[in-house]
Design an enzyme around this catalytic site. Structure first.
Site: not given
Length: 199
Positions: A174-175, A169, A121
């Site tokens: 995110t980078k 795990a 979104h």
């Protein structure tokens, strides 16, 4: 009793194989040889999927009890691209390739891993109010050769995971991660370097 069970599982496996082959034909999937699929794989969208040789998918609770999900899910969106290299194995994962996802060779992706190359979104609340303006950001994901992604990890858009690297795990990536490193946590952080064996 064992004889009856053996017949049942053979019929079950044949049914799954027929269903998967029909799905691959209908979706125009490109492959070198038909992958080994335990269970039934769900493929949605109109994008492109290309598989290398000897790719393996687990797509049922029976095939991998730690996965949590009942099947392997691939969503190619309208114009997405997903390429999976030779000898790669993936268990009960969800891969959303609305832009571009490249998974290299000899990659191991654990149960219930999520790979999303989209935000799904818009980041702007005013744009999310109407479907015609709710356009998400997308960015390519590249998982390089010989990586090992631990179960229940989430890999977000724009990420590259370097060769031979390991994701613990339950991690959230995110980078981008360099070659030959172990990362883990939420968000994932560097843990240590991998000392490669030379044979």
């Amino acid at each position: 009793m064992n004889y009856i069970l053996n017949i049942y599982w053979k019929i079950y496996a044949l049914k799954n194989l027929i269903f998967n082959k029909i799905t691959f034909k209908r979706k125009d999937i490109i492959y070198t040889d038909f992958p080994k699929i335990s269970g039934i794989i769900l493929i949605t969208g109109q994008g492109r999927l290309e598989l290398g040789t000897q790719v393996k998918f687990n797509s049922s609770r029976r095939s991998n009890p730690i996965g949590g999900d009942t099947k392997m899910i691939i969503d190619l969106g309208v114009t997405g691209n997903l390429k999976i290299g030779n000898y790669t194995g993936i268990s009960n994962a969800t891969i959303i390739a609305h832009d571009n996802v490249v998974i290299g060779e000899n990659v191991k992706i654990g149960g219930s891993v999520k790979i999303y190359d989209t935000d799904f979104h818009s980041l702007q609340p005013t744009l999310r109010k109407k479907s015609e303006t709710d356009i998400p950001n997308t960015k390519s994901i590249h998982i390089k050769n010989n990586t090992f992604i631990g179960a229940h990890s989430i890999i977000l858009k724009g990420v590259t995971i370097g060769e031979n690297s390991i994701i613990g795990a339950g991690s959230v990536i995110t980078k981008s991660i360099p070659d030959n490193e172990i990362w883990g946590g939420n968000p994932a952080k560097f843990i240590k370097k991998i000392e490669l064996l030379h044979t």
